[in-house]
Design a protein around this motif. Structure first.
Motif, PDB file in Angstrom:
ATOM      1  N   THR A 244       0.840  -1.195   0.000  1.00  0.00           N
ATOM      2  CA  THR A 244       0.000   0.000   0.000  1.00  0.00           C
ATOM      3  C   THR A 244       0.877   1.247   0.000  1.00  0.00           C
ATOM      4  OG1 THR A 244      -1.549  -1.214   1.370  1.00  0.00           O
ATOM      5  CG2 THR A 244      -1.911   1.146   1.165  1.00  0.00           C
ATOM      6  N   ARG A 245       1.858   1.215   0.859  1.00  0.00           N
ATOM      7  CA  ARG A 245       2.757   2.353   0.939  1.00  0.00           C
ATOM      8  C   ARG A 245       3.551   2.507  -0.354  1.00  0.00           C
ATOM      9  NH1 ARG A 245       5.691   0.582   5.121  1.00  0.00           N
ATOM     10  NH2 ARG A 245       7.611   1.105   4.062  1.00  0.00           N
ATOM     11  N   TYR A 246       3.995   1.378  -0.847  1.00  0.00           N
ATOM     12  CA  TYR A 246       4.777   1.411  -2.082  1.00  0.00           C
ATOM     13  C   TYR A 246       3.955   2.041  -3.205  1.00  0.00           C
ATOM     14  CZ  TYR A 246       7.330  -0.205  -6.167  1.00  0.00           C
ATOM     15  OH  TYR A 246       8.015  -0.252  -7.349  1.00  0.00           O
ATOM     16  N   ALA A 247       2.727   1.566  -3.337  1.00  0.00           N
ATOM     17  CA  ALA A 247       1.891   2.038  -4.442  1.00  0.00           C
ATOM     18  C   ALA A 247       1.640   3.537  -4.327  1.00  0.00           C
ATOM     19  CB  ALA A 247       0.566   1.282  -4.445  1.00  0.00           C
ATOM     20  N   ARG A 248       1.554   4.025  -3.103  1.00  0.00           N
ATOM     21  CA  ARG A 248       1.323   5.446  -2.920  1.00  0.00           C
ATOM     22  C   ARG A 248       2.494   6.284  -3.447  1.00  0.00           C
ATOM     23  NH1 ARG A 248      -2.163   8.680   0.103  1.00  0.00           N
ATOM     24  NH2 ARG A 248      -4.165   7.649   0.217  1.00  0.00           N
ATOM     25  N   THR A 249       3.677   5.688  -3.464  1.00  0.00           N
ATOM     26  CA  THR A 249       4.814   6.477  -3.949  1.00  0.00           C
ATOM     27  C   THR A 249       5.031   6.299  -5.438  1.00  0.00           C
ATOM     28  OG1 THR A 249       6.354   4.673  -3.543  1.00  0.00           O
ATOM     29  CG2 THR A 249       6.017   6.219  -1.751  1.00  0.00           C
ATOM     30  N   TYR A 299      -7.618   9.079 -17.431  1.00  0.00           N
ATOM     31  CA  TYR A 299      -6.537   8.637 -16.558  1.00  0.00           C
ATOM     32  C   TYR A 299      -6.220   7.190 -16.898  1.00  0.00           C
ATOM     33  CZ  TYR A 299      -4.863   6.183 -12.470  1.00  0.00           C
ATOM     34  OH  TYR A 299      -4.192   5.345 -11.630  1.00  0.00           O
ATOM     35  N   VAL A 300      -4.985   6.897 -17.039  1.00  0.00           N
ATOM     36  CA  VAL A 300      -4.604   5.530 -17.371  1.00  0.00           C
ATOM     37  C   VAL A 300      -3.887   4.920 -16.187  1.00  0.00           C
ATOM     38  CG1 VAL A 300      -3.260   4.089 -18.898  1.00  0.00           C
ATOM     39  CG2 VAL A 300      -4.381   6.129 -19.773  1.00  0.00           C
ATOM     40  N   MET A 301      -4.442   3.845 -15.749  1.00  0.00           N
ATOM     41  CA  MET A 301      -3.847   3.221 -14.576  1.00  0.00           C
ATOM     42  C   MET A 301      -2.624   2.405 -14.995  1.00  0.00           C
ATOM     43  SD  MET A 301      -5.594   0.674 -11.870  1.00  0.00           S
ATOM     44  CE  MET A 301      -6.640   1.758 -10.949  1.00  0.00           C
ATOM     45  N   ASP A 302      -1.605   2.534 -14.215  1.00  0.00           N
ATOM     46  CA  ASP A 302      -0.413   1.731 -14.453  1.00  0.00           C
ATOM     47  C   ASP A 302      -0.788   0.253 -14.345  1.00  0.00           C
ATOM     48  OD1 ASP A 302       2.025   0.259 -13.891  1.00  0.00           O
ATOM     49  OD2 ASP A 302       2.972   2.237 -13.722  1.00  0.00           O
ATOM     50  N   PRO A 303      -0.363  -0.569 -15.282  1.00  0.00           N
ATOM     51  CA  PRO A 303      -0.720  -1.997 -15.211  1.00  0.00           C
ATOM     52  C   PRO A 303      -0.280  -2.639 -13.898  1.00  0.00           C
ATOM     53  CG  PRO A 303       0.485  -1.528 -17.238  1.00  0.00           C
ATOM     54  CD  PRO A 303       0.453  -0.257 -16.469  1.00  0.00           C
ATOM     55  N   ASP A 304       0.782  -2.130 -13.336  1.00  0.00           N
ATOM     56  CA  ASP A 304       1.242  -2.696 -12.068  1.00  0.00           C
ATOM     57  C   ASP A 304       0.298  -2.337 -10.929  1.00  0.00           C
ATOM     58  OD1 ASP A 304       3.475  -4.007 -13.005  1.00  0.00           O
ATOM     59  OD2 ASP A 304       4.659  -2.166 -12.982  1.00  0.00           O
ATOM     60  N   LEU A 308      -1.821  -5.123  -8.675  1.00  0.00           N
ATOM     61  CA  LEU A 308      -1.925  -5.170  -7.224  1.00  0.00           C
ATOM     62  C   LEU A 308      -3.387  -5.287  -6.804  1.00  0.00           C
ATOM     63  CD1 LEU A 308      -0.655  -4.913  -4.438  1.00  0.00           C
ATOM     64  CD2 LEU A 308      -0.771  -2.442  -4.676  1.00  0.00           C
ATOM     65  N   LEU A 309      -4.227  -4.441  -7.401  1.00  0.00           N
ATOM     66  CA  LEU A 309      -5.640  -4.464  -7.027  1.00  0.00           C
ATOM     67  C   LEU A 309      -6.258  -5.819  -7.358  1.00  0.00           C
ATOM     68  CD1 LEU A 309      -6.785  -0.920  -8.196  1.00  0.00           C
ATOM     69  CD2 LEU A 309      -6.361  -1.703  -5.875  1.00  0.00           C
ATOM     70  N   PHE A 332      -9.133   1.074  -0.045  1.00  0.00           N
ATOM     71  CA  PHE A 332      -9.565   2.405   0.348  1.00  0.00           C
ATOM     72  C   PHE A 332      -8.521   3.440  -0.046  1.00  0.00           C
ATOM     73  CE2 PHE A 332      -9.929   5.910   3.362  1.00  0.00           C
ATOM     74  CZ  PHE A 332     -11.269   6.214   3.228  1.00  0.00           C
ATOM     75  N   HIS A 333      -7.265   3.102   0.123  1.00  0.00           N
ATOM     76  CA  HIS A 333      -6.223   4.076  -0.153  1.00  0.00           C
ATOM     77  C   HIS A 333      -5.794   4.103  -1.610  1.00  0.00           C
ATOM     78  CE1 HIS A 333      -5.674   5.325   3.936  1.00  0.00           C
ATOM     79  NE2 HIS A 333      -5.439   4.106   4.343  1.00  0.00           N
ATOM     80  N   LEU A 334      -6.016   3.020  -2.343  1.00  0.00           N
ATOM     81  CA  LEU A 334      -5.420   2.932  -3.672  1.00  0.00           C
ATOM     82  C   LEU A 334      -6.393   2.780  -4.827  1.00  0.00           C
ATOM     83  CD1 LEU A 334      -2.443   0.497  -3.020  1.00  0.00           C
ATOM     84  CD2 LEU A 334      -2.398   2.976  -3.018  1.00  0.00           C
ATOM     85  N   ALA A 335      -7.590   2.281  -4.567  1.00  0.00           N
ATOM     86  CA  ALA A 335      -8.437   1.913  -5.695  1.00  0.00           C
ATOM     87  C   ALA A 335      -9.200   3.124  -6.213  1.00  0.00           C
ATOM     88  CB  ALA A 335      -9.410   0.826  -5.273  1.00  0.00           C
ATOM     89  N   PRO A 336      -9.581   3.081  -7.487  1.00  0.00           N
ATOM     90  CA  PRO A 336     -10.473   4.111  -7.998  1.00  0.00           C
ATOM     91  C   PRO A 336     -11.791   4.045  -7.221  1.00  0.00           C
ATOM     92  CG  PRO A 336      -9.650   2.731  -9.775  1.00  0.00           C
ATOM     93  CD  PRO A 336      -9.200   2.111  -8.511  1.00  0.00           C
TER      94      PRO A 336
END
Lengths: 1107, 425
Positions: A244-249, A299-304, A308-309, A332-336
């Motif tokens: 989660t933290r990684y994805a936020r960065t 917006y294009v989501m990174d495949p990575d 994860l999702l 909650f923190h990462l998903a559209p």
């Protein structure tokens, strides 16, 4: 603890062994004597030769430790037994050692050599346990030894030992933080580990030692995502939190353009005053934005990010609440926004768990409901309070209900609240009244209803209820005091009865503040209060002074004397706050010569318009803490909490996550060692066997390699639109792009394929190049088709690591030549299978190796076969196409037509299944969605492995899928329903007997030997006349191999053709011989253990050879 | 992660402590005791307590507090879930998880805790692995150990830890191969005074007891899998298979385990199996109240409603209750004001009733709290949602196992509660 209970414990601890002679021993009875003496007795037992005595002593010592008694003076006696043969004694000694080593450092060193010996033990479990104990001994002197041991264990062959090494890292770090740099190196190495066993532990170590080194994760990100489902549950929690933290960065905020995607539509409006304006604007903008959306660059989501999702979603079904919570916070923190909803159901499920779990979950839900109310609205009733809930749960549920309240559901919620007010739990009732107050402030429509209800509560018999109502009413009245002077009057009357200080203070404040609305009553209240001033609580006294001051300013005529009196009383009060206040107010309101300019403004000071209090949820803004964390729960930063970073403005380079294939080189070579392969087999991830069509050949281990290998392939193919693999899932727009692209591709198909082939080959290693050289030489004769199939197989290898979309895409790319494709595949596979036979237990892990080896071996074989012209056509190139069968006609299928053929490939998820390749064509004008299989009806013992659901088959498109059927060596049909999103079709697959077997490679001698064992009943012979076109050997071989999935057995005589195979399910040998005689006469002999199969095969082969 | 664990009994004594890192003084529990004193009820002790240097996370099971000491950030659920797993393991090993049982088996408990956590991070929590490492004490084994001096610690090495299926121990052998599945459903409903349902939901679990030789691969399919709205699985269940085919495919652990828990969504379809007719009144001014309660079966598909237990929390003002049950027995606790009526089986011909008077404190005014009525019940051989197992197949082994499936419905833990009287609207 009393002596008697100690005695009981002692009994308890020792009763399981209860050496009779010691039961009467004066020493063991000496429990009542001094500690010193008792320990003497234990020492004696530890020094004895009998294991039973030692064990008894250790058990008593451990019981002492458990009770928190000090047993450290026994250290020397215990440590001696560290090398004891008895396992239980040894284990208990370890327990003791770990507990007291810190206090007795010097003596602890005596035991180190035992563990060092253990580290070299051939048994992995002993190595692991030695490392575990060694690293648990907190003695600084041995830090270098530990470091060495950890480093060694980190490259141990056994994943279990490597796991233990990962566990040891934080231990060493806490003992000596100086070692950080070296430890990071070890962590880096272990992060690259490909086993599920290690993954969780090493991420744990990473989090404790170097959570800031996010750069170490890049290369392992995809692997971690893919392994996640097979990691043990505790590891999952740690990995998910870290990711989660990684994805936020690393990724962009998926909700950047989100306001439109808001789920739930109109009912979703926020009701907090603070949000209201914003929301209205949003509403207005909506129209404009909807139209703008199409034009705006989406917006294009990174495949990575998507990876994860997608890989965490199934974990919402975990039985472990911590895992579910971890996934929920990740979403909650990462998903559209549109996708966050999926977590609601799982979180609501957790509410049926233990109350402690409920407590934590509700805290998090409360925070979530403030941000994303719509998500939980459908589950409103799940938050209804039950009389059996503990109070703290009730209050949290109330919080959630209040957050969820809006115009549509407020009436039901209020009705619930009313029943709660009648509860016997007074704390809960008070909380309910406050909740009603909050609903009233947030939802204008019900303000009056709530106020009325609360006023009725003022006549409640329970004082607490009344007091709480007063406090809440006070807050509500502040919003619109003019309308409610009668309520204020009513409350003024209450001062006679109500005793709760907070409530009295609230009433007085109200009267003072709105004294102009109740000009007659206010002075009277002050009179009464002045009378009882000395008996009041401090807060009430302060409010009396306040009231007096305010009245003095507005109505000094009536209240001057009263005010003076109150101020005088206050002047001599015991509490200095009150004395201070009195002095201060007197100076301010009573004008004297000394009083400064301030007194002029006294009225403004006291009777300024005060803003109404905003009743806010205590959970507001808590979401800046990572949900599910301890810090979030406490609403304070806990030690070691890692801040959840904000989304980056622009995405960092995604290519850092690409992994070079080179890394895998050592793995391949290692695999050749037999032992290694065994271990790898053990590590086989459990779930992956049900993944995708070509599933289990792909181990999680090798996934990253092949994944990245194919990554480069797909990039080279899709260089036009690097992101379309992602988009196609969501926007049809890009789908069209893709189609167009594909048309172009069709033209260039061959080039691309060749490119792919070379591309994928480039990505492999040196030893493979050697094969290719041979291959290239060969390919002169074999033509380019060989290369095609090469690329084909490399694609199918990689397919399940790719996103499904990419799989589809590839299928599309390869689609133009459907009939020839399976054939060529088959050619490859057949030779593959030959090879499988050399290695009777091919583990899924080594399959890629197999492919490699087989490639080289095939070419070797081919090389050989050049000289032996008999062999090559039979085993390597059955030239006719595979027969296609119709499963669903275009007309019955309403445009959907399905054909199937038996691809003769090994069906990798289950070796006992026959692979059935299905070819779907959508001839209709509309898209077909959710193609899947349902309601499989089978004869007993038969099994079906369905293909993964095809989510979308656009009109005019075609796709293929592979399913596996275990026919149990019978030609019974497999019946099932083929379902689309609208229709269901009954279909059945009936296999010709020839497809129920797979080729086996036998030598001539083996063949003869086997045949001699299958005589009599098991042998069926028929004489026949060969078809005119089928008189030469080549034609016979071709016809037989087309009719049945058999392989040619080399044969010295040119009058005989021999074939061998095995039935798929039971593995019974099937041998067929065609002996040609003069003038087309021939004899067909089939030897098979299963007579039914034999008979049927004879019939089929006769048909094939005579027509 | 988890630093230390303290076990605290109901009277506030620490009777076991275990440290995985440096020793934490037991005085840290004083903060816990403080919170315990503040809480009115045992279950109201906050699960997470913050102290100056540590955090205490506790769970309450079987009247024992399991207090874990944490020093730094860790997901609280992680710890809570682990502590519950510890309790489950104790229960599995000793049959009950009481203070006495733990004290009697303190060595086994210590060995278990040692294996379950390494440096505060869970290591082996699967009961099958643990049982391979440490054999559960049985009377027989205790006797044998006493005589022969052998031990509880497994002689062989725990190979299960290394396997692909860590939940199943290797080399399982049975003479009778059996697999039993219990489908147990709980209805959880709130019904208001007038008898209309406010919420009702069905939760179910499938508990399995599998005693099969070798490495069997089972598949379990349902007649009506679509009933299941929300499911959570034992890790052994292959998720993809469920997604694709709605079939439970798994290699089972050995022994007892919970295969699946599920939730049935059909909110309006929930059939409440009993109804209650009630009349509880207090007259203003008199010190008497009337109590009248009748139960009857409703929508039980012909199955008998058994083990009915009615409990009601009467208002604080009630001094005593003088009631007359038509069947079963009742008790009234004058301290907690809890009325319980053990009804037993409901006979549809002769409905059980409980009638009588309650005496109130003299001079006290009419109580205005709502008595709530909780009902517990059991219905054998029926899953109220209608869930049916279609078939159970076994692959991977040659023998023919004995299979059994049992259905049962009961009222949920937070039982149907009848709430009376409304204030406004």
């Amino acid at each position: 603890m009393s002596a008697s209970s100690a005695f009981n414990d002692e009994k308890g601890g020792s009763s399981s062994v209860g050496e009779p002679e010691y039961g009467h021993d004066p020493a063991s009875g000496g429990i009542f004597s001094s500690d010193y003496k008792r320990h003497d007795d234990l020492k004696e037992m530890l020094d004895s030769n009998k294991d039973a005595l030692k064990l008894e002593a250790m058990k008593r010592i451990v019981a002492m430790i458990a009770r928190g008694k000090n047993a450290s003076d026994l250290f020397p006696a215990v440590v001696k037994n560290v090398a004891c043969k008895n396992i239980e004694v040894k284990k208990l000694v370890y327990v003791y050692l770990v507990r007291y080593a810190e206090e007795q450092q010097d003596l602890a060193l005596l035991s180190i050599s035992t563990f060092q010996r253990g580290l070299k033990d051939p048994n992995q479990l002993i190595r692991a346990s030695a490392l575990r104990v060694l690293s648990s001994i907190r003695v600084t002197i041995i830090v270098p030894i530990m470091m060495l041991a950890i480093k060694e264990a980190a490259s141990d062959m056994s994943p279990y030992v490597r796991k233990t090494a990962a566990h040891a890292i934080p231990k060493l770090y806490s003992l000596d933080p100086e070692q950080k740099d070296q430890l990071i190196e070890v962590i880096e190495k272990l992060l690259a580990d490909k086993t599920t066993l290690v993954a969780g532990s090493v991420v744990m170590a990473f989090e404790e030692v170097c959570p800031e080194r996010i750069d170490l994760i890049h290369k392992n990100y995809r692997k971690l995502c893919n392994l996640l489902i097979d990691v043990e549950e505790w590891g999952q929690v740690v990995i998910i939190n870290m990711l989660t933290r990684y994805a936020r960065t690393q990724f962009l905020n998926p909700n950047i353009n989100e306001s439109l995607l808001e789920e739930g539509g109109g009912g979703d409006k926020t009701f907090y005053c603070s949000d209201e304006d914003e929301d209205e604007d949003e509403e207005k903008e909506k129209q404009a934005e909807v139209s703008a959306l199409a034009k705006r660059k989406p917006y294009v989501m990174d495949p990575d990010h998507r990876l994860l999702l997608r890989n965490t979603k199934p974990l919402l079904q975990s039985r472990n609440a911590a895992v579910v919570m971890a996934v929920a916070q990740l979403y909650f923190h990462l998903a559209p926004k549109a996708e966050v909803g999926v977590i609601a159901k799982a979180l609501v499920r957790l509410l049926r768990s233990h109350s402690e779990v409920q407590f934590v979950v509700l805290q998090n839900v409360a925070t979530m409901t403030i941000k994303r109310r719509g998500m939980f609205e459908p589950y409103l009733k799940s938050f209804y309070i039950r009389s059996t809930d503990p109070t703290q749960i009730k209050i949290l549920k109330l919080e959630v209900l209040t957050n969820l309240a809006n115009e549509t559901n407020i009436s039901t919620i209020l009705r619930e609240f009313q029943t709660y007010i009648k509860s016997m739990d007074k704390d809960f009732v008070a909380a309910t009244i406050q909740a009603i107050g909050r609903c009233a402030t947030n939802i204008g429509e019900v303000r009056d209803t709530c106020l009325n209800g609360l006023v009725q509560l003022l006549s409640n018999r329970d004082e607490l209820v009344v007091a709480e109502s007063v406090v809440v009413i006070k807050k509500l009245l502040q919003m619109q005091p003019e309308k409610h002077s009668d309520i204020i009057k009513h409350m003024a009357k209450l001062t006679d009865n109500i005793q709760v200080p907070m409530a009295r203070a609230s009433i007085l404040w109200l009267i003072g503040e709105y004294c102009e609305h109740v000009p007659k009553i206010a002075p009277d209240v002050l009179r009464k209060m002045a009378k009882s001033f000395t008996n009041e609580e401090d807060i009430v006294k302060l409010q009396i002074i306040n009231l007096a001051a305010k009245l003095y300013l507005t109505n000094s005529k009536q209240t001057k004397l009263l005010t003076q009196y109150v101020l005088n009383l206050a002047k001599y009060d015991q509490n200095y706050d009150i004395r201070d206040r009195a002095r201060f107010i007197r100076q301010l309101i009573v004008p004297t010569e000394k009083s400064g300019a301030l007194s002029k403004y006294a009225k403004k000071l006291f009777l300024a318009l005060k803003p109404a209090p905003v009743l806010e949820s205590p959970f507001k803004d808590r979401d800046h803490f990572q949900l599910g964390s301890l810090s979030h729960l406490l609403n304070a930063k806990a030690g070691g909490y890692q801040e959840l970073p904000d989304w980056p403005e622009s995405a960092p380079d995604p290519s850092v996550r690409n992994v070079e294939v080179k890394e895998s080189v050592p793995e391949w070579t290692k695999c050749s060692s037999r032992e290694k392969r065994k271990e790898k087999k053990v590590e086989k991830p459990f779930y992956s066997d049900s993944e995708g069509e070509s599933g289990p050949t792909e181990s999680a281990d090798s996934e990253p390699d092949t994944g990245s290998g194919s990554e480069s392939v797909s990039v080279s193919v899709e260089s036009g639109s690097p992101s379309d693999s992602e988009e196609s899932e969501e926007s049809s727009e890009s789908d069209e792009d893709e189609e167009e692209e594909e048309k172009e591709k069709k033209k260039k198909k061959k080039e691309i394929k060749q490119m792919q082939a070379s591309e994928s080959e480039q990505s492999s290693e040196d030893d493979r190049k050697r094969d290719r050289k041979i291959k290239e030489q060969k390919s002169n004769s074999e033509s380019e088709s060989d290369e095609d199939s090469e690329s084909e197989s490399s694609q199918s290898e990689s397919s399940d690591t790719e996103s499904e979309v990419e799989v589809k895409k590839k299928k599309k790319v390869s689609e133009p030549k459907p009939p020839s494709k399976p054939l060529k595949k088959e050619k490859k596979e057949m030779s593959l299978l030959d090879l499988d036979d050399f290695e009777p237990t091919p583990s899924p892990q080594v399959t890629p190796v197999n492919t490699f080896l087989s490639n080289s071996l095939v070419t070797d074989l081919e090389g050989l076969s050049l000289s032996d012209s008999v062999l090559s056509p039979a085993t390597i190139a059955p030239s006719s196409a595979l027969k296609n069968y119709e499963l669903l006609h275009r007309i019955t299928g309403e445009g959907l037509s399905v054909e199937y053929c038996f691809s003769r490939q090994a069906f990798s998820p289950d070796a006992n299944m026959v692979a059935v390749q299905m070819h779907f064509t959508n001839n209709a004008t509309s898209d077909t969605k959710n193609l899947h299989i349902e309601d499989v009806k089978l004869q007993s013992g038969m099994r079906v492995k369905e293909f993964a659901e095809i989510e979308l088959l656009p009109a005019g498109e075609a796709t293929t899928a592979v399913m596996g059927v275990d026919f149990c060596d019978s030609t019974q049909a497999a019946n099932f329903q083929l379902c689309t999103h609208t229709r269901k079709f009954f279909v059945s697959i009936q296999p010709p007997v020839g497809e129920l077997m797979r080729p086996v490679f036998l030598t001539e001698n083996e063949f003869k030997k086997e045949q001699s064992q299958l005589m009599g009943m098991n042998e069926i012979s028929e004489n026949l006349t060969l078809d005119a076109k089928c008189r030469n050997e080549h034609a016979i071989v071709q016809r037989v191999t087309t009719a049945a999935n058999l392989s040619r057995v080399p044969c010295g005589s040119d009058k005989e053709c021999r074939f061998a195979g095995k039935t798929v399910t039971s593995g019974s040998l099937v041998l067929a011989t065609v002996a040609t005689k003069d003038e087309g006469a021939a004899q067909l002999t089939v030897n098979c253990e299963k007579m039914v199969i034999g008979t049927m095969l004879v019939k089929d082969l006769l048909l094939a050879l005579t027509q | 992660m988890i630093h230390s664990l303290f076990l605290v009994n109901a009277s506030g004594d620490i009777f076991l402590e275990k440290h995985w890192k440096s020793v934490v003084s037991r005085s840290v529990c004083d903060y816990f005791f403080e919170a315990q004193e503040r809480a009115t009820e045992p279950e109201n002790v906050p699960p997470v307590i913050s102290t100056p240097h540590h955090y205490l996370i506790s769970v309450l099971r079987h009247r024992i507090y399991f207090v874990a000491v944490i020093q730094s950030e860790v997901p609280p659920l992680f710890v809570i879930e682990f502590l519950h797993r510890v309790v489950d393991t104790f229960q599995d090993y000793f049959g009950v998880c009481t203070e006495a049982a733990i004290k009697d088996n303190v060595v086994v408990v210590y060995e278990l805790l040692e294996e379950m956590l390494d440096n505060g991070f869970p290591l082996a929590t699967e009961s099958n692995i643990l049982k391979e490492l440490i054999k559960p004490p049985t009377i027989l084994r205790t006797m044998v150990n006493t005589i022969t001096g052998s031990t509880n610690v497994g002689e062989q090495l725990p190979t299960g830890q290394l396997s692909v299926v860590p939940w199943r121990r290797t080399g399982v052998k049975y003479t009778n191969n059996e697999a039993y599945f219990d489908v147990v459903e709980e209805i959880d409903a709130i019904i208001d005074k007038s008898g209309s349902t406010i919420t009702a939901e069905i939760q179910g679990v499938i508990d399995a007891c599998v005693k099969l030789t070798g490495m069997p691969d089972l598949t379990l399919s349902f007649m009506n899998p679509r009933l299941l709205d929300d499911v959570s699985f034992h890790p052994c269940v292959r998720f993809k298979r469920w997604e694709a085919e709605r079939i439970l495919s798994f290699i089972p652990p050995d022994g007892n385990f919970r295969l699946l828990s599920y939730h049935v969504s059909s909110q309006n379809l929930v059939a409440i199996p009993v109804y209650v007719k009630h009349n509880i009144t207090f007259r203003e001014g008199s010190s008497q109240g009337r109590f009248d309660l009748t139960l009857g079966p409703k929508q039980t598909m012909g199955k008998a409603v058994e083990a009915v237990l009615v409990s009601s929390q009467l208002p604080r003002g009630v001094l005593n209750a003088n009631l007359n049950p038509s069947q079963g027995t009742y008790t009234f606790d004058p301290v907690t004001k809890l009325l319980t009526w053990d009804v037993g089986k409901i006979n549809p011909q002769k409905l059980p009733s409980l009638k009588g008077t309650m005496s109130l404190q003299a001079g006290a005014s009419k109580p205005d709290e709502n008595p709530t009525i909780n009902i517990q019940l059991k219905i054998q051989q029926m899953a109220i949602s209608g869930l049916k197992v279609n078939r159970l197949d076994m692959y991977g082994e040659k023998y023919k196992p004995f299979k059994g499936i049992k259905y049962m419905t009961k009222a949920g833990k937070s039982v149907s509660s009848y709430l009376f009287e409304f204030l406004f609207i």
